[in-house]
Scaffold this active site. Structure first.
Site, PDB file in Angstrom:
ATOM      1  N   ALA A 168      37.271 -45.654  46.516  1.00  0.00           N
ATOM      2  CA  ALA A 168      35.973 -46.067  47.043  1.00  0.00           C
ATOM      3  C   ALA A 168      35.675 -47.518  46.678  1.00  0.00           C
ATOM      4  O   ALA A 168      34.997 -48.229  47.436  1.00  0.00           O
ATOM      5  CB  ALA A 168      34.871 -45.156  46.509  1.00  0.00           C
ATOM      6  N   ARG A 169      36.186 -47.962  45.546  1.00  0.00           N
ATOM      7  CA  ARG A 169      35.990 -49.359  45.160  1.00  0.00           C
ATOM      8  C   ARG A 169      36.694 -50.291  46.137  1.00  0.00           C
ATOM      9  O   ARG A 169      36.167 -51.345  46.517  1.00  0.00           O
ATOM     10  CB  ARG A 169      36.502 -49.594  43.737  1.00  0.00           C
ATOM     11  CG  ARG A 169      35.598 -49.012  42.670  1.00  0.00           C
ATOM     12  CD  ARG A 169      36.098 -49.300  41.259  1.00  0.00           C
ATOM     13  NE  ARG A 169      35.097 -48.916  40.274  1.00  0.00           N
ATOM     14  CZ  ARG A 169      34.931 -47.685  39.820  1.00  0.00           C
ATOM     15  NH1 ARG A 169      35.731 -46.715  40.265  1.00  0.00           N
ATOM     16  NH2 ARG A 169      33.992 -47.418  38.935  1.00  0.00           N
ATOM     17  N   SER A 225      27.140 -39.404  44.212  1.00  0.00           N
ATOM     18  CA  SER A 225      28.040 -38.720  43.295  1.00  0.00           C
ATOM     19  C   SER A 225      27.316 -37.490  42.767  1.00  0.00           C
ATOM     20  O   SER A 225      26.083 -37.426  42.788  1.00  0.00           O
ATOM     21  CB  SER A 225      28.427 -39.643  42.136  1.00  0.00           C
ATOM     22  OG  SER A 225      29.147 -38.937  41.142  1.00  0.00           O
ATOM     23  N   ARG A 226      28.083 -36.533  42.289  1.00  0.00           N
ATOM     24  CA  ARG A 226      27.446 -35.383  41.643  1.00  0.00           C
ATOM     25  C   ARG A 226      26.834 -35.795  40.303  1.00  0.00           C
ATOM     26  O   ARG A 226      26.003 -35.087  39.749  1.00  0.00           O
ATOM     27  CB  ARG A 226      28.477 -34.277  41.456  1.00  0.00           C
ATOM     28  CG  ARG A 226      28.864 -33.590  42.762  1.00  0.00           C
ATOM     29  CD  ARG A 226      30.023 -32.641  42.614  1.00  0.00           C
ATOM     30  NE  ARG A 226      31.261 -33.323  42.281  1.00  0.00           N
ATOM     31  CZ  ARG A 226      32.443 -32.735  42.200  1.00  0.00           C
ATOM     32  NH1 ARG A 226      32.550 -31.437  42.404  1.00  0.00           N
ATOM     33  NH2 ARG A 226      33.534 -33.426  41.898  1.00  0.00           N
ATOM     34  N   TYR A 276      25.614 -34.967  47.314  1.00  0.00           N
ATOM     35  CA  TYR A 276      26.059 -35.470  48.606  1.00  0.00           C
ATOM     36  C   TYR A 276      25.058 -35.178  49.719  1.00  0.00           C
ATOM     37  O   TYR A 276      24.992 -35.909  50.713  1.00  0.00           O
ATOM     38  CB  TYR A 276      27.417 -34.870  48.957  1.00  0.00           C
ATOM     39  CG  TYR A 276      28.482 -35.130  47.917  1.00  0.00           C
ATOM     40  CD1 TYR A 276      28.490 -36.312  47.182  1.00  0.00           C
ATOM     41  CD2 TYR A 276      29.481 -34.187  47.665  1.00  0.00           C
ATOM     42  CE1 TYR A 276      29.472 -36.556  46.235  1.00  0.00           C
ATOM     43  CE2 TYR A 276      30.465 -34.423  46.709  1.00  0.00           C
ATOM     44  CZ  TYR A 276      30.455 -35.605  45.995  1.00  0.00           C
ATOM     45  OH  TYR A 276      31.419 -35.833  45.052  1.00  0.00           O
ATOM     46  N   HIS A 334      37.951 -32.677  50.655  1.00  0.00           N
ATOM     47  CA  HIS A 334      37.750 -33.360  51.929  1.00  0.00           C
ATOM     48  C   HIS A 334      37.054 -32.477  52.965  1.00  0.00           C
ATOM     49  O   HIS A 334      36.149 -32.925  53.667  1.00  0.00           O
ATOM     50  CB  HIS A 334      39.088 -33.855  52.489  1.00  0.00           C
ATOM     51  CG  HIS A 334      39.626 -35.048  51.774  1.00  0.00           C
ATOM     52  ND1 HIS A 334      40.816 -35.669  52.119  1.00  0.00           N
ATOM     53  CD2 HIS A 334      39.137 -35.757  50.721  1.00  0.00           C
ATOM     54  CE1 HIS A 334      41.029 -36.680  51.318  1.00  0.00           C
ATOM     55  NE2 HIS A 334      40.030 -36.756  50.458  1.00  0.00           N
ATOM     56  N   LYS A 355      42.757 -40.006  53.602  1.00  0.00           N
ATOM     57  CA  LYS A 355      43.922 -39.175  53.899  1.00  0.00           C
ATOM     58  C   LYS A 355      44.268 -38.334  52.669  1.00  0.00           C
ATOM     59  O   LYS A 355      43.953 -38.726  51.544  1.00  0.00           O
ATOM     60  CB  LYS A 355      45.099 -40.046  54.361  1.00  0.00           C
ATOM     61  CG  LYS A 355      45.511 -41.140  53.355  1.00  0.00           C
ATOM     62  CD  LYS A 355      46.339 -40.595  52.235  1.00  0.00           C
ATOM     63  CE  LYS A 355      46.366 -41.489  51.041  1.00  0.00           C
ATOM     64  NZ  LYS A 355      46.826 -40.783  49.827  1.00  0.00           N
ATOM     65  N   ASP A 357      49.881 -37.227  48.686  1.00  0.00           N
ATOM     66  CA  ASP A 357      49.348 -38.484  48.170  1.00  0.00           C
ATOM     67  C   ASP A 357      49.964 -39.686  48.865  1.00  0.00           C
ATOM     68  O   ASP A 357      49.252 -40.591  49.302  1.00  0.00           O
ATOM     69  CB  ASP A 357      49.564 -38.585  46.660  1.00  0.00           C
ATOM     70  CG  ASP A 357      48.738 -39.719  46.062  1.00  0.00           C
ATOM     71  OD1 ASP A 357      47.493 -39.593  46.070  1.00  0.00           O
ATOM     72  OD2 ASP A 357      49.322 -40.727  45.631  1.00  0.00           O
TER      73      ASP A 357
END
Length: 326
Positions: free
Chosen positions: A16-17, A36-37, A58, A79, A97, A178
């Site tokens: 995300a950064r 974020s949670r 969220y 996801h 992804k 990954d």
């Protein structure tokens, strides 16, 4: 003037950064909210990137009327729930992804996007890099003749941390989901389709995930792809496209900033430095599609994403890799 396009980031982490940094290189775009949670984590991320709104949970983010689209950056196994939450709230989604941790999850997300009539795209950033556009131009112009073979690797060695997202089956860890999806996607991009694998082999480690793998694909007419991936083996990260009259090389193809053509005894190099970090190109494509009222990107349609997910599921099944949430 067109109002700024506001992205909402769901799940602030390392990936995300990169997204937040890349948005600064996209004209007319901004990150308007992050969720974020853990509220403290969201607030720290918001402070780092000058994001005006931080949410705990969220649901608050997808309900934000100022958010034009949601970027899902949660771990693989979340996801489906995260992207579906945004789609059901009427938000277009760019989801990291793989689109789903399983083929069934990916298919469910596409069905949700179709039912809610909202844009959905897998964030396969490699597919939108200028270096790949350069290579495509050379292939289409016949500069290497008929494409016959693709060799591509995306492998690295992570440290031994069984509970990490890379090695933990509960988090859909393993090399294929990954980084292997990148080589599969590149093969689909190169040849326009992805057949069932002709052969494959994987090393399944102590935690029950694929630590490294090799795959061979063959198309009608004889063209082949030899692909490798892994999270416990250092690799080259390079791709080589070989034709009847020449070759194209893409160093570190997944984030390529150069394309090299060797044909007719000559070498041609085209440098394509990123405007920021490479994520900006997929962001621009998603925004272009959303503003045009499209539900999927013509450059990366749902059918292609689903085919890669289907092949991935078949490979994992062949290797005996199963996740506890399946």
């Amino acid at each position: 003037m067109e109002k700024p396009f506001q992205w909402g980031i769901l799940a602030p982490g390392t990936i995300a950064r990169k997204f937040a940094e890349a948005v600064t290189a996209v004209p007319g775009a901004t990150v308007g909210a992050v969720a974020s949670r853990d509220l403290a984590r969201a607030e720290a991320f918001a402070a780092q990137f000058s994001i005006p709104r931080a949410y705990a949970g969220y649901g608050a983010l997808v309900a934000d009327p100022a958010v034009d689209a949601v970027y899902v950056a949660s771990p693989h196994n979340h996801h489906l729930a995260c992207a579906a939450l945004a789609l059901e709230a009427g938000k277009p989604v760019l989801c990291e992804k793989p689109l789903g941790a399983t083929f069934a999850q990916a298919r469910a997300l596409v069905e949700t996007a179709r039912r809610t009539d909202r844009f959905l795209m897998e964030a396969m950033w490699t597919r939108f890099l200028p270096a790949l556009a350069t290579a495509r131009g050379w292939i289409d112009a016949g500069r290497i003749g008929a494409l016959r073979r693709l060799e591509a690797d995306f492998s690295f060695r992570c440290g031994w941390a069984p509970e990490s997202r890379l090695l933990n089956p509960a988090l859909a860890g393993g090399g294929l989901l990954d980084v292997g999806v990148y080589v599969l996607s590149l093969a689909h991009w190169a040849f326009g389709s992805l057949p069932d694998p002709a052969a494959s082999s994987a090393d399944v480690g102590k935690t029950g995930i694929d630590e490294q793998a090799a795959m061979i694909f063959q198309w009608p007419g004889g063209a082949q792809a030899v692909l490798t991936c892994g999270v416990r083996t250092q690799g080259s990260g390079h791709a080589r496209l070989s034709g009847t009259d020449g070759v194209i090389e893409l160093p570190s193809f997944y984030g390529a900033q150069e394309a090299i053509l060797r044909a007719g005894g000559k070498e041609e190099r085209v440098r394509t430095p990123h405007d920021k970090n490479g994520f900006e190109y997929e962001i621009r494509e998603a925004m272009r599609c959303i503003r045009a009222g499209l539900r999927e990107s013509p450059a990366l349609p749902w059918s292609e994403t689903l085919r890669i997910a289907e092949v991935s599921a078949g490979l994992l099944n062949q290797w005996g890799v199963r996740y506890p949430f399946e």
